[in-house]
Scaffold this motif. Structure first.
Motif, PDB file in Angstrom:
ATOM      1  N   ILE A  69       8.470  24.377  12.545  1.00  0.00           N
ATOM      2  CA  ILE A  69       7.816  24.266  11.935  1.00  0.00           C
ATOM      3  C   ILE A  69       7.482  22.787  12.074  1.00  0.00           C
ATOM      4  CG2 ILE A  69       7.792  25.694   9.858  1.00  0.00           C
ATOM      5  CD1 ILE A  69       8.573  23.367   7.711  1.00  0.00           C
ATOM      6  N   PRO A  70       7.425  22.703  13.834  1.00  0.00           N
ATOM      7  CA  PRO A  70       6.375  21.818  15.172  1.00  0.00           C
ATOM      8  C   PRO A  70       5.423  20.708  13.827  1.00  0.00           C
ATOM      9  CG  PRO A  70       6.515  23.578  15.860  1.00  0.00           C
ATOM     10  CD  PRO A  70       7.233  24.219  14.457  1.00  0.00           C
ATOM     11  N   PHE A  71       4.650  21.407  13.757  1.00  0.00           N
ATOM     12  CA  PHE A  71       3.671  20.081  12.970  1.00  0.00           C
ATOM     13  C   PHE A  71       3.158  19.645  12.237  1.00  0.00           C
ATOM     14  CE2 PHE A  71       2.193  23.889  16.359  1.00  0.00           C
ATOM     15  CZ  PHE A  71       1.619  23.436  17.292  1.00  0.00           C
ATOM     16  N   ILE A  72       3.969  20.207  11.568  1.00  0.00           N
ATOM     17  CA  ILE A  72       3.834  20.230   9.641  1.00  0.00           C
ATOM     18  C   ILE A  72       4.824  18.724  10.075  1.00  0.00           C
ATOM     19  CG2 ILE A  72       5.484  21.460   8.421  1.00  0.00           C
ATOM     20  CD1 ILE A  72       3.151  21.298   6.033  1.00  0.00           C
ATOM     21  N   THR A  73       5.743  18.892  10.420  1.00  0.00           N
ATOM     22  CA  THR A  73       7.068  17.820   9.915  1.00  0.00           C
ATOM     23  C   THR A  73       6.821  16.515  10.924  1.00  0.00           C
ATOM     24  OG1 THR A  73       8.324  19.258  11.876  1.00  0.00           O
ATOM     25  CG2 THR A  73       8.971  20.135   9.838  1.00  0.00           C
TER      26      THR A  73
ATOM     27  N   MET B 286       0.865  -1.201  -0.630  1.00  0.00           N
ATOM     28  CA  MET B 286       0.030   0.144   0.350  1.00  0.00           C
ATOM     29  C   MET B 286       1.216   0.815   0.112  1.00  0.00           C
ATOM     30  SD  MET B 286      -3.152  -1.011  -0.228  1.00  0.00           S
ATOM     31  CE  MET B 286      -3.807   0.128   0.559  1.00  0.00           C
ATOM     32  N   LYS B 287       0.034   2.298  -0.272  1.00  0.00           N
ATOM     33  CA  LYS B 287       1.378   3.785  -0.990  1.00  0.00           C
ATOM     34  C   LYS B 287       0.718   4.639  -0.114  1.00  0.00           C
ATOM     35  CE  LYS B 287       3.000   2.819  -4.331  1.00  0.00           C
ATOM     36  NZ  LYS B 287       5.460   2.766  -4.227  1.00  0.00           N
ATOM     37  N   VAL B 288       1.844   5.002   0.869  1.00  0.00           N
ATOM     38  CA  VAL B 288       1.331   6.559   2.126  1.00  0.00           C
ATOM     39  C   VAL B 288       0.404   7.414   1.271  1.00  0.00           C
ATOM     40  CG1 VAL B 288       2.366   7.027   3.208  1.00  0.00           C
ATOM     41  CG2 VAL B 288       3.355   5.291   3.039  1.00  0.00           C
ATOM     42  N   GLU B 289      -0.929   7.258   2.437  1.00  0.00           N
ATOM     43  CA  GLU B 289      -1.842   8.983   1.140  1.00  0.00           C
ATOM     44  C   GLU B 289      -1.926   9.513   2.176  1.00  0.00           C
ATOM     45  OE1 GLU B 289      -5.216   7.222  -0.207  1.00  0.00           O
ATOM     46  OE2 GLU B 289      -4.066   5.780  -1.550  1.00  0.00           O
ATOM     47  N   ILE B 290      -1.966  10.680   2.331  1.00  0.00           N
ATOM     48  CA  ILE B 290      -1.905  11.714   2.981  1.00  0.00           C
ATOM     49  C   ILE B 290      -3.282  12.850   2.253  1.00  0.00           C
ATOM     50  CG2 ILE B 290      -0.219  12.063   4.688  1.00  0.00           C
ATOM     51  CD1 ILE B 290       0.814  14.362   3.026  1.00  0.00           C
ATOM     52  N   SER B 291      -4.130  13.679   2.665  1.00  0.00           N
ATOM     53  CA  SER B 291      -4.715  14.882   2.445  1.00  0.00           C
ATOM     54  C   SER B 291      -4.392  15.667   1.238  1.00  0.00           C
ATOM     55  CB  SER B 291      -5.683  15.540   3.300  1.00  0.00           C
ATOM     56  OG  SER B 291      -5.281  16.263   4.076  1.00  0.00           O
ATOM     57  N   LYS B 292      -5.254  16.162   0.572  1.00  0.00           N
ATOM     58  CA  LYS B 292      -4.826  17.115  -0.749  1.00  0.00           C
ATOM     59  C   LYS B 292      -4.373  18.554   0.125  1.00  0.00           C
ATOM     60  CE  LYS B 292      -6.268  19.228  -5.056  1.00  0.00           C
ATOM     61  NZ  LYS B 292      -6.949  18.355  -5.851  1.00  0.00           N
ATOM     62  N   THR B 293      -4.695  18.306   0.833  1.00  0.00           N
ATOM     63  CA  THR B 293      -4.048  19.330   1.750  1.00  0.00           C
ATOM     64  C   THR B 293      -3.912  19.457   2.919  1.00  0.00           C
ATOM     65  OG1 THR B 293      -7.190  20.937   2.171  1.00  0.00           O
ATOM     66  CG2 THR B 293      -5.923  20.865  -0.004  1.00  0.00           C
ATOM     67  N   TYR B 294      -3.236  20.745   4.132  1.00  0.00           N
ATOM     68  CA  TYR B 294      -2.965  20.240   4.809  1.00  0.00           C
ATOM     69  C   TYR B 294      -4.129  21.273   5.650  1.00  0.00           C
ATOM     70  CZ  TYR B 294      -0.284  21.084   8.650  1.00  0.00           C
ATOM     71  OH  TYR B 294       0.639  21.935  10.114  1.00  0.00           O
ATOM     72  N   GLU B 295      -4.902  20.397   6.818  1.00  0.00           N
ATOM     73  CA  GLU B 295      -5.301  21.358   7.309  1.00  0.00           C
ATOM     74  C   GLU B 295      -4.613  21.254   8.729  1.00  0.00           C
ATOM     75  OE1 GLU B 295      -8.876  22.165   6.491  1.00  0.00           O
ATOM     76  OE2 GLU B 295      -8.303  20.474   5.042  1.00  0.00           O
ATOM     77  N   ALA B 296      -3.910  22.271   9.078  1.00  0.00           N
ATOM     78  CA  ALA B 296      -3.066  23.109  10.012  1.00  0.00           C
ATOM     79  C   ALA B 296      -3.883  22.606  11.188  1.00  0.00           C
ATOM     80  CB  ALA B 296      -2.669  24.414   9.818  1.00  0.00           C
ATOM     81  N   LYS B 297      -5.048  23.317  11.661  1.00  0.00           N
ATOM     82  CA  LYS B 297      -5.849  23.942  13.066  1.00  0.00           C
ATOM     83  C   LYS B 297      -6.387  22.135  13.243  1.00  0.00           C
ATOM     84  CE  LYS B 297      -9.115  26.340  14.916  1.00  0.00           C
ATOM     85  NZ  LYS B 297     -10.180  28.168  14.937  1.00  0.00           N
ATOM     86  N   GLU B 298      -6.420  21.237  12.533  1.00  0.00           N
ATOM     87  CA  GLU B 298      -6.603  20.161  13.017  1.00  0.00           C
ATOM     88  C   GLU B 298      -5.034  19.316  13.749  1.00  0.00           C
ATOM     89  OE1 GLU B 298      -6.288  15.443  13.805  1.00  0.00           O
ATOM     90  OE2 GLU B 298      -5.930  16.879  11.470  1.00  0.00           O
ATOM     91  N   VAL B 299      -3.952  19.534  12.634  1.00  0.00           N
ATOM     92  CA  VAL B 299      -2.838  18.644  13.230  1.00  0.00           C
ATOM     93  C   VAL B 299      -2.386  19.493  14.440  1.00  0.00           C
ATOM     94  CG1 VAL B 299      -0.995  18.591  12.050  1.00  0.00           C
ATOM     95  CG2 VAL B 299      -2.454  17.773  10.443  1.00  0.00           C
ATOM     96  N   GLU B 300      -2.211  20.906  14.626  1.00  0.00           N
ATOM     97  CA  GLU B 300      -1.576  21.483  15.370  1.00  0.00           C
ATOM     98  C   GLU B 300      -2.301  21.181  16.185  1.00  0.00           C
ATOM     99  OE1 GLU B 300      -0.778  25.321  12.635  1.00  0.00           O
ATOM    100  OE2 GLU B 300      -2.161  25.280  14.377  1.00  0.00           O
ATOM    101  N   SER B 301      -3.679  20.673  16.649  1.00  0.00           N
ATOM    102  CA  SER B 301      -4.551  20.734  17.787  1.00  0.00           C
ATOM    103  C   SER B 301      -4.192  18.927  18.466  1.00  0.00           C
ATOM    104  CB  SER B 301      -6.019  20.873  18.154  1.00  0.00           C
ATOM    105  OG  SER B 301      -6.432  20.080  19.602  1.00  0.00           O
ATOM    106  N   ARG B 302      -3.841  18.113  17.710  1.00  0.00           N
ATOM    107  CA  ARG B 302      -3.865  16.810  17.877  1.00  0.00           C
ATOM    108  C   ARG B 302      -2.269  16.394  18.248  1.00  0.00           C
ATOM    109  NH1 ARG B 302      -2.273  13.750  13.626  1.00  0.00           N
ATOM    110  NH2 ARG B 302      -3.701  14.816  12.587  1.00  0.00           N
ATOM    111  N   TRP B 303      -1.490  17.087  17.604  1.00  0.00           N
ATOM    112  CA  TRP B 303       0.164  16.461  18.185  1.00  0.00           C
ATOM    113  C   TRP B 303       0.347  17.481  19.677  1.00  0.00           C
ATOM    114  CZ3 TRP B 303       1.576  12.398  16.633  1.00  0.00           C
ATOM    115  CH2 TRP B 303       1.810  12.019  15.833  1.00  0.00           C
ATOM    116  N   TYR B 304      -0.131  18.385  19.825  1.00  0.00           N
ATOM    117  CA  TYR B 304       0.662  19.276  21.018  1.00  0.00           C
ATOM    118  C   TYR B 304      -0.167  18.496  22.241  1.00  0.00           C
ATOM    119  CZ  TYR B 304       2.838  22.842  24.328  1.00  0.00           C
ATOM    120  OH  TYR B 304       3.405  22.989  25.204  1.00  0.00           O
ATOM    121  N   GLN B 305      -1.097  18.530  22.185  1.00  0.00           N
ATOM    122  CA  GLN B 305      -1.454  17.010  23.716  1.00  0.00           C
ATOM    123  C   GLN B 305      -1.194  16.091  23.399  1.00  0.00           C
ATOM    124  OE1 GLN B 305      -5.909  16.465  23.343  1.00  0.00           O
ATOM    125  NE2 GLN B 305      -6.447  18.918  22.494  1.00  0.00           N
TER     126      GLN B 305
END
Length: 855
Positions: free
Chosen positions: A664-668, A1-20
């Protein structure tokens, strides 16, 4: 299976999830018993009443970049957070709440009032700490402190008592400027000092932008260049000198409201003062009037007087028949008034703090700010530390009403130590907030106890703060640290600049140009805002924030995301991350060796720049590497054979994410988790280090030659307006066998990336009149254009462009030759005209080259 990520980066959702997750996993916690090398830093404690502004955003971004890298390098890293109780600001907030209930602190009494303040603190205080989490700050929240918590309160008392016992704290009288009948402005930097003004229109003081005196009035020459704090608005306004002020009028000091008085308007024009309109056409207070906004001017006058009276800044009002600004009750100079206060005999403490910086035990970054430190320290005067407030560290001194003894004690006193009387009362005043803040680097670590934290993390490694509190905070921490810990509190002081608006104006509510960092984080993504601040924020240098700046770094974050989407097309979920040892054993192609060498170079530069606290240089280098070398070149060049380059591609991309993570801690983190990787989180993954074995000068020079040829062909196509769908032939002149072999091997790159139909390697160029020539890496190249362009049409187009450009050059030349314009125009306008002239001249040169080709 190839790795798949969303077409666009949803910053707010990613930031909240990773910081917690980061916080819950304890990644930010330091270990006082660890044997690892230590990096420690304390947060400049924000006011408990505060909310995040762009100054905080810059400061905490700088903190976090440095802290995250140190943590990834394996250091036992402590970033200690906390808050300041902010005596005046917090007390004012609660007093306003009481007034809404028809109460005052004097009505409910001290004990009940302090209870109310604590209740407010628990309910509303500390919002800013949640906001600091929002921007990704990786503080050790398990060690959060508050300047009024039990441990710090104990430290404050210990310091007070020790200094008192040594004769370095004393109680005495001091002359201050005070008028019991008039409005007063606190003089910035001078404890309990005020300048007296009077007004018949109290509501207009909301729009005051200066206080003025006559330049020949010797009473006030010592205040030249200083500032005052405007009551109610808490706005700093300058102390100016103007000939129009009558020294014999009132106290000789007048308030200046340019937007609401004709004489003040003229004065404002002469001194370039802001014009703040606080009364609108409907006779109501405008938004510039802050908490009085929307009130009718008469009601506002009542409220202003009531608030001034509540703060002890107004004793009485009387009807006036005189001109505005003339006080009927006070026609003479301010009466000197002796006031009993507590002081620190500060000179003995400064004597050790000056050589500590001179000897380099503490360094300033940039070094020029050490001069500010020395200037204050060498002219230091005794520090008035008592404040007439109820919220704060109450002075630990008790007075015996029987014998007059003063007892200073670490614990509360119930009986006089001299006569044993129970009639003792504690001093009503509290300590200056800077007193407790001055202990912050060691009181937060458990002092006066010998804790593991104190032993491990003191002295701290670094302090990051703004230049406006070098004296108020930095100097006092230096003095207290050396006095009580016998060591400097930090080894370096990094001074940030100020965040300004797009026009480089200082942000203020009155100007309406304040930028909410949380709002722009929502719009652009936190990573983009952080990267913009890091990239532009050279130490001690102000930053202009604009939509264009933030857009450019949001585009960079998008580029990182899109690069990952492209790479993941070639990555299986079961893929293994190659090691550098694997790559070194491989027979790598030229472009793979080149990108590994460039990775090594940028890793070396980024690490060196951050060590020197040049974060802007580190950000620029990693930005250029990722955007231009990795994305624009490497990803395009390996499209010819992606499978062969996949191990190098994965290694370089994963390394680049770790290199970028502190910025840029969240996207990385989001992308790193989708890549083949080692470890649980990029937060604790190792930071890339320079590997000299990867540096390959030959691969760099050869690849850069190929890239230069491609760029030159692209430039010719663009300048000659060759149709984008057309391919062009290219001739390259060389007799060198090695270069001939290199170019033969690189043909496919040139074909694909420069839209070339044929690459012909010849001993010398043909001299074709319809061929455009250029030099790339020392090699002469030409692109035959016969049949690809309409020569006459192109000549006509270039001629018209040249004429238009020359007109602009002539116009700017005339403007900049006009001495009247140059003498009167703002410096930035002149510089902009010079820049435009240079751009037009460069454009004319290129147009001339194009015309020569057609000849």
């Amino acid at each position: 299976m190839k790795v798949e990520i969303s077409k666009t980066y949803e910053a707010k959702e990613v930031e909240s999830r990773w910081y917690q997750l980061w916080e819950s996993k304890g990644y930010f916690r330091a270990d006082a018993k660890s044997a690892r090398p230590v990096f420690s830093i304390v947060i400049p404690p924000p006011n408990v009443t505060g909310s995040l502004h762009m100054g905080h955003m810059l400061n905490h971004t700088v903190h976090d970049v440095i802290v995250r890298r140190k943590r990834m390098q394996g250091f036992n890293t402590l970033w200690l957070p906390g808050m300041d109780h902010a005596g005046i600001a917090t007390q004012n907030v609660v007093e306003r709440e009481l007034r809404k209930e028809g109460l005052s602190r004097h009505v409910i009494g001290r004990e009940k009032f302090v209870e109310r303040v604590w209740q407010w603190k628990e309910q509303y205080g500390g919002i800013i700490l949640k906001q600091i989490r929002r921007i990704g700050a990786s503080c050790d929240w398990s060690r959060e402190r508050f300047t009024l918590d039990a441990g710090l309160s104990r430290a404050v008392r210990e310091v007070f008592v020790r200094l008192y016992e040594e004769g370095l704290i004393y109680r005495g009288k001091r002359l201050i400027n005070w008028c019991p009948r008039c409005l007063t402005d606190p003089l910035k930097g001078r404890d309990n000092a005020f300048v007296e003004v009077a007004t018949t229109r109290p509501e207009t003081m909301l729009g005051d932008t200066a206080v003025a005196v006559n330049p020949n009035d010797e009473r006030y020459t010592k205040y030249k260049g200083q500032a005052v704090i405007l009551p109610l608005m808490n706005r700093e306004i300058p102390f100016i000198q103007d000939d129009v002020v009558d020294p014999a009028f009132g106290t000789g000091v007048v308030k200046v409201t340019p937007a609401h008085d004709p004489a003040d308007f003229e004065m404002g024009q002469r001194h370039n003062l802001p014009q703040i309109s606080v009364i609108g056409e409907d006779a109501k207070i405008t938004s510039a009037g802050g908490p009085y906004s929307g009130l009718d001017r008469r009601e506002a006058r009542k409220r202003v007087l009531a608030d001034l009276e509540a703060q002890g800044l107004l004793a009485r009002t009387e009807p006036f028949t005189h001109n505005v600004g003339h006080c009927q009750r006070c026609h003479t100079v301010v009466e000197p008034l002796l006031s009993t206060q507590w002081f620190v005999r500060i000179q003995p403490l400064a004597e050790s703090a000056i050589p500590a910086v001179e000897q380099g035990r503490t360094e300033f970054v940039p070094p020029k700010f050490a001069n500010d430190y020395f200037a204050w320290m060498r002219k230091i005067r005794d520090w008035c530390i008592s404040r007439q407030l109820w919220w704060g560290h109450r002075i630990p001194a008790w007075y015996c009403e029987e014998c007059g003894e003063i007892v200073v004690s670490r614990t509360d006193v119930s009986h006089c130590s001299k006569c044993s009387s129970a009639k003792v009362r504690q001093d009503e005043d509290v300590l200056d907030t800077w007193f407790s803040s001055g202990l912050w680097p060691f009181s937060t670590l458990g002092w006066p106890d010998e804790t593991y934290d104190l032993k491990t993390f003191y002295p701290t490694t670094l302090l990051i703060t703004a230049y406006d509190i070098i004296f108020f905070w930095v100097a006092r921490m230096m003095m207290f640290g050396l006095k009580f810990m016998h060591e400097v509190p930090f080894k370096a002081v990094y001074i940030t600049g100020i965040v300004r608006d797009a026009d480089r104006q200082k942000m203020s509510k009155s100007k309406g140009n304040v930028v909410d960092p949380l709002e722009i984080c929502d719009r652009y993504g936190t990573d983009a805002v952080r990267f913009a601040l890091a990239r532009m924020g050279a130490p001690g240098t102000d930053i202009a924030v604009s939509d264009e700046l933030l857009d450019s770094y949001r585009a960079f974050a998008t580029k990182v995301w899109n690069a990952a989407r492209l790479i993941f097309r070639h990555v299986d979920e079961s893929e293994r991350l190659p090691s550098i040892a694997d790559l070194k054993r491989s027979n790598l192609g030229l472009v793979d060796r080149w990108i590994l060498s460039r990775l090594a170079r940028v890793t070396e530069r980024v690490n060196r720049s951050i060590e020197l606290y040049n974060l802007h240089e580190a950000a620029r280098n990693v930005y250029d590497f990722f955007k231009h070398e990795f994305c624009d070149w490497y990803l395009e060049m390996i499209k010819l054979d992606p499978e062969r380059s996949k191990p190098t591609l994965l290694y370089v991309f994963e390394s680049a994410l770790r290199l970028l993570h502190p910025f840029i801690p969240f996207i990385t983190e989001e992308l790193w988790q989708n890549l083949p990787h080692k470890g649980d989180s990029i937060v604790i993954a190792p930071y890339p280090e320079f590997d000299p074995e990867l540096a390959d000068e030959s691969a760099e020079s050869q690849t850069e030659l190929v890239q230069d040829i491609i760029v030159k062909v692209r430039n010719i196509r663009a300048e000659m307006k060759v149709d984008a769908k057309q391919t062009v032939p290219v001739r390259i002149a060389t007799n060198d066998p090695e270069l001939t072999q290199l170019l033969s091997n690189a043909r496919e790159y040139i074909f694909k990336l420069a839209q070339v139909s044929q690459v012909e390697i010849v001993p010398k160029l043909s001299g074709d009149k319809l061929a455009a020539q250029a030099v790339a890496g020392g090699l002469a190249i030409e692109v035959p254009l016969a049949g690809l362009i309409d020569v006459e049409a192109e000549r006509l187009r270039l001629t018209k462009e040249m004429e238009k450009t020359q007109r602009e050059i002539d116009k700017l030349d005339r403007t900049l030759s006009n001495t009247s314009f140059v003498d009167r125009a703002p410096k930035e306008v002149i510089e902009e005209n010079r820049r435009r002239l240079a751009d037009y001249r460069d454009q004319a040169a290129k147009l001339g080259e194009g015309l020569k080709r057609l000849e």
